[in-house]
Design a protein around this motif. Structure first.
Motif, PDB file in Angstrom:
ATOM      1  N   GLU A 288       0.682  -1.183  -0.083  1.00 51.77           N
ATOM      2  CA  GLU A 288      -0.055   0.013  -0.083  1.00 51.77           C
ATOM      3  C   GLU A 288       0.875   1.177  -0.118  1.00 51.77           C
ATOM      4  O   GLU A 288       0.403   2.357  -0.641  1.00 51.77           O
ATOM      5  N   ALA A 289       1.946   1.057   0.619  1.00 52.37           N
ATOM      6  CA  ALA A 289       2.816   2.429   0.513  1.00 52.37           C
ATOM      7  C   ALA A 289       3.241   2.611  -0.497  1.00 52.37           C
ATOM      8  O   ALA A 289       3.602   3.829  -0.964  1.00 52.37           O
ATOM      9  N   LEU A 290       3.321   1.970  -1.509  1.00 46.65           N
ATOM     10  CA  LEU A 290       3.570   2.418  -3.132  1.00 46.65           C
ATOM     11  C   LEU A 290       2.413   3.155  -3.701  1.00 46.65           C
ATOM     12  O   LEU A 290       2.930   3.855  -4.672  1.00 46.65           O
ATOM     13  N   PHE A 291       1.394   3.175  -3.388  1.00 45.39           N
ATOM     14  CA  PHE A 291       0.167   3.711  -4.460  1.00 45.39           C
ATOM     15  C   PHE A 291      -0.993   4.374  -3.655  1.00 45.39           C
ATOM     16  O   PHE A 291      -1.818   4.834  -4.330  1.00 45.39           O
ATOM     17  N   VAL A 292      -0.803   4.269  -2.329  1.00 45.36           N
ATOM     18  CA  VAL A 292      -1.998   5.285  -1.505  1.00 45.36           C
ATOM     19  C   VAL A 292      -1.529   6.696  -1.585  1.00 45.36           C
ATOM     20  O   VAL A 292      -0.499   7.040  -1.184  1.00 45.36           O
ATOM     21  N   THR A 303     -10.029  -0.818  -1.292  1.00 43.92           N
ATOM     22  CA  THR A 303      -9.958  -2.221  -1.959  1.00 43.92           C
ATOM     23  C   THR A 303      -9.943  -2.070  -3.392  1.00 43.92           C
ATOM     24  O   THR A 303      -8.955  -2.949  -3.862  1.00 43.92           O
ATOM     25  N   GLN A 304     -10.801  -1.425  -3.851  1.00 44.36           N
ATOM     26  CA  GLN A 304     -10.468  -1.438  -5.468  1.00 44.36           C
ATOM     27  C   GLN A 304      -9.074  -0.593  -5.838  1.00 44.36           C
ATOM     28  O   GLN A 304      -8.420  -1.096  -6.763  1.00 44.36           O
ATOM     29  N   ARG A 305      -8.760   0.230  -5.025  1.00 46.47           N
ATOM     30  CA  ARG A 305      -7.416   0.697  -5.533  1.00 46.47           C
ATOM     31  C   ARG A 305      -6.231  -0.359  -5.107  1.00 46.47           C
ATOM     32  O   ARG A 305      -5.175  -0.526  -6.054  1.00 46.47           O
ATOM     33  N   PHE A 306      -6.309  -1.111  -4.159  1.00 46.14           N
ATOM     34  CA  PHE A 306      -5.380  -2.301  -3.686  1.00 46.14           C
ATOM     35  C   PHE A 306      -5.391  -3.047  -4.878  1.00 46.14           C
ATOM     36  O   PHE A 306      -4.120  -3.584  -5.562  1.00 46.14           O
ATOM     37  N   ILE A 307      -6.684  -3.735  -5.413  1.00 43.83           N
ATOM     38  CA  ILE A 307      -6.576  -4.514  -6.497  1.00 43.83           C
ATOM     39  C   ILE A 307      -6.122  -4.101  -7.844  1.00 43.83           C
ATOM     40  O   ILE A 307      -5.292  -4.724  -8.655  1.00 43.83           O
ATOM     41  N   GLN A 311      -2.366  -4.787  -9.897  1.00 43.52           N
ATOM     42  CA  GLN A 311      -2.334  -5.256 -11.082  1.00 43.52           C
ATOM     43  C   GLN A 311      -1.748  -4.477 -12.170  1.00 43.52           C
ATOM     44  O   GLN A 311      -0.915  -4.970 -13.231  1.00 43.52           O
ATOM     45  N   MET A 312      -1.688  -2.942 -11.989  1.00 39.07           N
ATOM     46  CA  MET A 312      -1.090  -2.182 -12.745  1.00 39.07           C
ATOM     47  C   MET A 312       0.619  -2.310 -12.304  1.00 39.07           C
ATOM     48  O   MET A 312       1.364  -2.098 -13.299  1.00 39.07           O
TER      49      MET A 312
END
Length: 408
Positions: A288-292, A303-307, A311-312
């Motif tokens: 999560e630290a990489l994209f929140v 949750t949608q952001r994590f999924i 994948q990206m």
């Protein structure tokens, strides 16, 4: 004599806190070099104001306090106020030009933690270590700020399964005119980040006590001479440079450095856990630290952001985890439907490994630590591989993720 205020104007790329720390470093440098003052105390914040005592409170000293109009002298002994104001102006001028004056050299010894049979964290990480461990020998660079000398630890012998523990002599080249609170704060931060990066490189827990004092002048001279050498390699993992201090900063800016650093800290914390639930919390936190985002909309569609973010960021690693013959065993997961469905379901499950313990608390271990083939041990190994891939992909190509942004 009327009160004189010296305003510290930070350079464009410098924060107010960093500017004030550099200002105090320069003031102390001038006091020590010109008048041979001894002992210093650092910045303090009381009653909402920054204060600084430079020197010895019972002897020669200069006490500065920050007012809305700038820094002024609150008390002094052993120095003329005109001279003190001149030094303060000179220091403020250095800050305005982002002049750090030189390099302060620190050094400490870090060690990778040996695998000890029966220790809960070691038993939990048995399978992970078999695939993660990397044997590094010789000098390695992290930008031109950190020189790492890897050697086998002569105090520990290992069997055939594990590589020898390492002793890592870490030399830090910290910008600054002299030893100061600024250089000490910087070296602590850099040393802790370096230990986490070394853990990512070695696949082992790295114990580190940040240095408190610079090296002697003759040691500093020898270290600075090595700094210009091109013989040492850069520190890498899977052929990806782990230089987050300079290379990543050039590619992605300071926010990317913070993200990669925090991800490495979280990954390192995961390796230290006795509880598999706690380890999963830290592995997912590293992801999560990489994209929140930093903005308030980070609370939307988590949750949608994590999924979507996973994948990206590292779709190949997600597919590799799915393809593992141990995935169903490790995560109590059943592959159903097409690959797209499987990706979403496994990532939902992984995200819940963080959410459930965070909101409901961590339960008892629930498995035999002496059973190194338990699903919990396999889960730690697979999550480590996933976290490694995500961090390395982000370092290679830093990016921002807009899932949850109110405009989309």
């Amino acid at each position: 004599m009327r009160e004189v205020f010296i305003k510290v104007e930070p350079a464009a790329a410098m924060s107010e806190d960093a500017a004030n720390a550099l200002f105090m470093a320069w003031v102390w440098y001038f006091l020590h070099s010109r008048f041979e003052w001894q002992q210093r105390n650092g910045l303090d914040v009381r009653s909402g104001k920054r204060t600084a005592l430079l020197g010895v409170s019972t002897g020669n000293h200069l006490t500065l306090v920050e007012e809305p109009s700038g820094w002024c002298v609150a008390s002094s002994a052993g120095i003329d106020l005109h001279v003190a104001h001149g030094i303060m102006r000179e220091a403020a001028e250095k800050v305005s030009h982002e002049d750090f004056g030189g390099t302060v050299v620190y050094r400490t010894e870090m060690k990778t933690r040996p695998w000890l049979v029966g220790e809960p964290s070691a038993m939990l990480n048995f399978i992970r270590l078999m695939g993660d461990q990397v044997h590094i020998l010789g000098p390695r660079w992290l930008s031109d700020a950190v020189l790492l000398d890897f050697a086998d630890d002569p105090d520990h012998s290992t069997g055939n399964l594990f590589i020898p523990p390492s002793v890592i002599t870490a030399t830090f080249f910290i910008p600054g005119p002299c030893e100061s609170d600024m250089s000490l704060g910087l070296v602590r931060s850099v040393a802790e980040a370096t230990a986490a990066i070394c853990a990512l490189a070695c696949g082992r827990i790295v114990d580190c006590v940040p240095p408190r004092f610079p090296v002697p002048p003759e040691v500093a001279t020898a270290a600075l001479a090595r700094r210009s050498s091109t013989q040492a390699l850069g520190l890498a993992r899977n052929y990806v440079s782990l230089d987050i201090f300079q290379e990543l900063h050039q590619r992605g800016g300071p926010d990317s450095v913070v993200r990669a650093r925090n991800a490495a800290f979280s990954y390192h914390a995961a390796l230290k856990q006795d509880s598999v639930e706690a380890a999963m919390v830290f592995f997912v936190t590293a992801l999560e630290a990489l994209f929140v985002p930093r903005q308030n909309w980070r609370k939307e569609k988590v949750t949608q952001r994590f999924i979507g973010g996973m994948q990206m960021l590292c779709l190949d690693a997600v597919d590799e985890l799915l393809a593992s013959p141990n995935a169903e065993y490790a995560f109590n997961f059943r592959r159903r439907g097409e690959v797209r469905r499987q990706r979403r379901e496994i990532l939902e499950l992984i995200y819940d490994l963080r959410s459930s313990p965070v909101h409901q608390g961590i339960g008892p271990p629930g498995f035999d630590f002496m059973d190194v083939t338990a699903p919990e041990s396999t889960r730690a190994a697979l999550m480590s591989k996933l976290a490694q891939a995500a961090i390395l992909n982000f370092i290679s190509v830093p990016r921002s993720f807009l899932i949850g942004h109110p405009m989309f």
